[in-house]
Design an enzyme around this catalytic site. Sequence first.
Site, PDB file in Angstrom:
ATOM      1  N   ASP A 142      27.450  28.597 -48.209  1.00 31.61           N
ATOM      2  CA  ASP A 142      28.018  27.304 -47.821  1.00 31.61           C
ATOM      3  C   ASP A 142      29.503  27.411 -47.580  1.00 31.61           C
ATOM      4  OD1 ASP A 142      25.800  25.819 -47.952  1.00 31.61           O
ATOM      5  OD2 ASP A 142      26.417  24.575 -49.643  1.00 31.61           O
TER       6      ASP A 142
ATOM      7  N   LYS B 100      26.134  28.080 -39.177  1.00 34.18           N
ATOM      8  CA  LYS B 100      25.729  28.742 -37.928  1.00 34.18           C
ATOM      9  C   LYS B 100      24.221  28.961 -37.815  1.00 34.18           C
ATOM     10  CE  LYS B 100      30.219  30.641 -37.150  1.00 34.18           C
ATOM     11  NZ  LYS B 100      31.046  31.516 -37.940  1.00 34.18           N
TER      12      LYS B 100
END
Length: 410
Positions: free
Chosen positions: A200, A222
């Site tokens: 994260d 992503k």
Amino acid sequence: MDAHPPYPSGLRLTGRRVVMVGAGHVAQRRVPALLASGAVVTVVSPEATPAIEALADAGEITWECRRFVEGDLDGTWYVVAATDDHTANEAVSAAAEARRIFCVRADDAMAASAWTPAVGRSSDVTVAVLSNGLGNRDPRRSAAVRDEILEGLREGTIAAPHHRDRTPGVVLVGGGPGDPELMSVAGRRALMEADVVVADRLAPRELLGELPSTTELVDVAKIPRGRFTAQEAINDLIVSRALAGQRVVRFKGGDSFVFGRGFEEVIACRDAGVPVTVIPGLTSPIAVPALAGIPVTHRGVAHDFTVLSGHLPPEHPGSLVDWQAVARLTGTLLLMMAVENAPAIASALVAGGRAAGTPVAVVCDGSMPAERTVFATLGTLGEALEANAVRAPAIIVVGEVVRVAHPEAF
Ligand code: SAH
């Protein structure tokens, strides 16, 4: 003088009688390790430190409150002479020698039949370092070598790959507020053992640079989403990787179960039959105020603290927080994800009865190089946030503990 090095051996002491003569600081340091090995410990000493007395009161050891007598060695496997009196230790040592019981001496290692190594444990091995006894016996050197080895094991730099836990599955690791030093040893180890780390934004970034080059790193921002929500895409990724035989670390900031959506991932793993374990992290609503010198409780000031998400404003139909009830609490409030809604929350608290003069601290970027604290009151919070251009992440601490910790600010 004996020029031979000691013969290292691991004593298995479960259920075996061990006698500690003396109950001062040496006993205090050694007895817990003996108990952890399952030894049945008797301490012989006319006086004892409070820690030894407490162990005796709790029934964990037997304390014979008198001087040593030879009969204390009856049925004994191992003895530690740790009084501050050289003659007394010599007498214990001689009695042990006569009975062929190995004896450690706190005062004169070279005269003893056994030495205590510098000891440390990692999850699957005990590291014990002994000097070889030639020339100067230097316990500091042994302790330093032990520390080096343990650090290498913790960081994975001396864990041979085949010793690593490679069981497929998911480990949820809480990384703490951001500074890698504030992460647990177990969490670090799990990171170093992973095949893939799914990280994260708020997870301690610096640690990712230490990952072995073979570890795949996935930034959750992503992950391709397609028709899934971000959380569904993450669940899908960790489950599919584990099912493909990989060891997955899901790496988050703070603690995975405090506004971290960690349990959604646990459920996803369970539903898919993927083994999942959790390593807790230092959670920011407690750790970040502490870093700014603010305790969440203080005797006579706050007998409760409440951790709240401020990601929805009061009155929002989706909000699960009863702000009117919260306004009646007298203890510490810790608001997370609340920078944007702070003015509305402060108004709701004041409308509900909390004094407008209640001190507030906003701790931004806790444990990071940019850490700073902005002080205000409930009445001035909105202005203060704007004037100081406060951005997330921040913990907003509301309550008298702020004044106790930083009287100069009020
Ligand atoms: N699971 C995390 C919290 C995730 S929610 C934990 O246990 O700490 C994200 C919120 O946490 C942020 O909006 C902020 O309120 C708080 N937070 C996390 N890290 C922080 C930090 N280093 N400094 C200040 N606040 C932080």
